[in-house]
Design a protein around this motif. Sequence first.
Motif, PDB file in Angstrom:
ATOM      1  N   THR A   1       0.177   8.837  -6.213  1.00 30.66           N
ATOM      2  CA  THR A   1       0.369  10.276  -6.044  1.00 30.66           C
ATOM      3  C   THR A   1       1.411  10.836  -7.005  1.00 30.66           C
ATOM      4  O   THR A   1       1.719  12.017  -6.961  1.00 30.66           O
TER       5      THR A   1
ATOM      6  N   TRP B   1       0.825  -1.220   0.000  1.00 35.17           N
ATOM      7  CA  TRP B   1       0.000   0.000   0.000  1.00 35.17           C
ATOM      8  C   TRP B   1       0.848   1.254   0.000  1.00 35.17           C
ATOM      9  O   TRP B   1       0.582   2.197  -0.743  1.00 35.17           O
ATOM     10  N   LYS B   2       1.905   1.248   0.847  1.00 34.50           N
ATOM     11  CA  LYS B   2       2.698   2.468   0.974  1.00 34.50           C
ATOM     12  C   LYS B   2       3.427   2.771  -0.340  1.00 34.50           C
ATOM     13  O   LYS B   2       3.399   3.900  -0.836  1.00 34.50           O
TER      14      LYS B   2
ATOM     15  N   TRP C   1       1.015   3.946  -2.964  1.00 40.33           N
ATOM     16  CA  TRP C   1       0.563   5.328  -2.763  1.00 40.33           C
ATOM     17  C   TRP C   1       1.666   6.321  -3.093  1.00 40.33           C
ATOM     18  O   TRP C   1       1.465   7.246  -3.893  1.00 40.33           O
ATOM     19  N   THR C   2       2.866   6.122  -2.504  1.00 41.91           N
ATOM     20  CA  THR C   2       3.895   7.144  -2.676  1.00 41.91           C
ATOM     21  C   THR C   2       4.534   7.092  -4.059  1.00 41.91           C
ATOM     22  O   THR C   2       4.841   8.126  -4.635  1.00 41.91           O
TER      23      THR C   2
ATOM     24  N   PRO D   1      -0.790  14.242  -3.311  1.00 43.42           N
ATOM     25  CA  PRO D   1      -1.997  13.408  -3.172  1.00 43.42           C
ATOM     26  C   PRO D   1      -3.254  14.090  -3.717  1.00 43.42           C
ATOM     27  O   PRO D   1      -4.314  13.479  -3.758  1.00 43.42           O
TER      28      PRO D   1
END
Lengths: 680, 202
Positions: free
Chosen positions: A50, A41-42, A45-46, A589
């Motif tokens: 984003t 997930w991290k 996302w990063t 984000p």
Amino acid sequence: MLGRLTIEALPFYSWVAMGGAFVTVAGGVAVFLLITYLRAWKVLWTDWLTSVDHKKIGIMYVVLALVMLVRGFVDALMMRAQQAIALNSEGYLPPEHFEQIFSSHGTIMIFFVAMPFLTGLINIIVPQQIGARDVAFPFLNSVSLWMTAAGAALVLVSLVVGKFSQAGWTGYPPYAGIEYSPGVGVDYWLWALIVSGVGSTLSGINFIVTIVKNRCPGMTFMRMPMFTWTTLCISILIAFAFPALTVVAAQLTLDRTLGFHFFTNGDGGNMMMYANLLWIWGHPEVYILILPAFGIFSEVVATFSRKRLFGYPSLVYATACIALLSFTVWLHHFFTMGSSANVNAVFGIATMIIAVPTGVKIFDWLFTMFRGRIEFHPSMVFTIGFMVTFVIGGVTGVLLALPPADYLMHNSTFLVAHFHNMLIPGALFGYFAGLNYWFPKAFGFKLDRKWGIRSFWFWLIGFYLAFMPLYVLGFMGMSRRMEHYADPNWQPYLVVAALGAICVMIGIACIAIQLIVSARNWGSSRDITGDPWNGRTLEWATSSPPAPYNFAIIPDVRDIDAFHDMKIRGTAYAPSAQYQDIVMPKSTPLGPILGALAFGLGFAFVWYIWWLVALCFVLSLVCVGIRACDDNSDFVLSAADVEKIERARLAQISSADLHDMRDFVPLGEASGEALPGRVM
Amino acid sequence: MTELSAGNTLLLEEEEKTSLEAREFGFWIYLMTDAVIFALLFATYAVLANNSAAGPTSQDVFELSHTAGETALLLLSSLTFGFATIAMTLGRSGRVVFWLIITLLLGICFLAMEFVEFQGMLEKGAGPEVSGFLSAFFTLVGTHGLHVAFGALGICVMIGQVLIKGLTLPVRSRLVRLGLFWHFLDIVWIGIFSVVYLPGVM
């Protein structure tokens, strides 16, 4: 509190719909669990969601397109199965479900397969082809992606909560009006279009500015690669045409939600205005889908024929010509709706004229292949398959452009066969060619050749089996969108068409297998030089996958085939004496957040949850306001870091990996004469 | 990411200049897409203008004196935005804020007058759900009003930025773009005045 959203929105009306809903939900849950299991997930996302890096955004677009391709194809398979068995019987699909399926099939294939696929390829490649570090507006790019994804999510959710439109992908009123379609289906369709349409408009603006402003030194307009040219043309088309979609969708929404009378039967509405407004967007749209594929074919043909593109200026002018003409033909979509003979004649002739620049292109590609050293790479095979098949579609198109003939063929399966004959070879084959061609650029390893060729043959044969019978059925009088029928003469053709769909299904499976096999053979199919096919244009000058900044040193271009020229001159892999600091955009984000808000807005509108509409609207304004006040959206990558990345890359490449360019040195150069057509 | 040195700050400023130039060009193209939206709303109005379906016609609902007031307010606000832009080129942030506030007030007065007009029409039973003509009218004029409202919000944000950051390069660029937007709305209104109201009362 929840508007008209009640427990009855769940799909208990048909077993097939429940099955579809179950598969969708299960798929979502499976993806969620998989990401959680991988603890990704991290990173997701990063590094991805984003990200404002145009290459990553492009990859996410293509992933979205491929996922939606499977969904849209399942719809096609279900329709073919239904029609193959529905002679004098009800088949297995209830009528209202069949209607949802053909509506979602068209909507998904146009908006959520073709559009994201081409936008994705453009995102990955165009900035590199023009020697740029990035697109003009990286953040806007992220917003475009997430608005497209929000539209796709609305279509997917409609399968589980409520129903989708039953009014076809063109949604003609008055049938699509509230009086005849009182449910939420048309609203889902409208909001999917509005949300993703705004995203596309922003993309169009972005790429106009990118191509006009961000080209590297020496990259004049007449030295831009063909794919960039087609991108510029379609970006202008998008900027002119997509606002029309927004307007017509907003007007129909007002009709449905607030009781306006734009397109109603009574009280002064005018249904014909809908047809005009929709096709003012809709006709340019088909060129928006096809022209980038033409650009891909041009690149592929030149590379795999080992020749300079024949008639480059004529290809440029033909592209611009097609773009312009695409706005002059919209009325051919409703020849039969009672315009005068003169109006029909004008639009008929305008339509036929488009065949001329298209013919120019076909001949340019043929002459590029003529006496070339053709390599039958999957991309090239898709290109040749396109040329043969597309000409058939062009011929049936000129036939349909005759208003009297159109009166016979209107709304028949002949029409269905015709536009699939344009869009499958003309758009999808192009995107597949682009996928095979540019995959190593995006991921650093090549796709498996064998499975690529297999997917091509199944797609090609499947296409002919599925759509040639539809031409015949059109002549036999079968109209489109029939849920069941009573003429036993039709059934054999429909069975063949269903077999064709199964063939295409195997073709899609081949692509999936190709991706898996290639990923497993990752080590042996690495692309070290960044130039696996001995490419000609500038995107092959970067590493594979490219560094975040694409080019450490912005190249200086002297030729149409800029990279080919650099390789001949021996400057292609020369390390730079001095590297410089590079300004890069920061991840944010706000893109995915705005996408989520757009989804919430659309969903709330569909179900009349007015407080949620207001909330999402206000939050969107706040997000835009925050961004409008942000002065620190960039950071600096230091020259030392750049140098480290570049040196590591060049150290990997040995001279044995490089292509032998001796055969390509033009005779003029050897004899010391200036080359024709080269501006120093 | 590295620490910002003096050289890096210079580099960022350099980049900012080129990116602001691109933003202005992009904003012109955005305005063009907006112009297409308005063009199609105008076309819709032209098609439906006479479809009053036995409901109120344009002669019944338009009041030219009221519209003249709205027009005066909006044109004046464009002038005062021009003053703000001039003050910006002179580098006087106080005056920029002053003229922006005047522009904002004029814009709000315009919106108030439009609200009164719409309210009056609704009370007279001339809402958008009555006929094709009124649907087209409310959509065209309402879309313009919505744009003015967004512009007014933008002016609020702009005032805040000028007060807090001063007239930095990005702030000035945003002010120029907001000005383009505001003047564009003026042009659209002139179109509305001459396509909707004037022929409507003749």
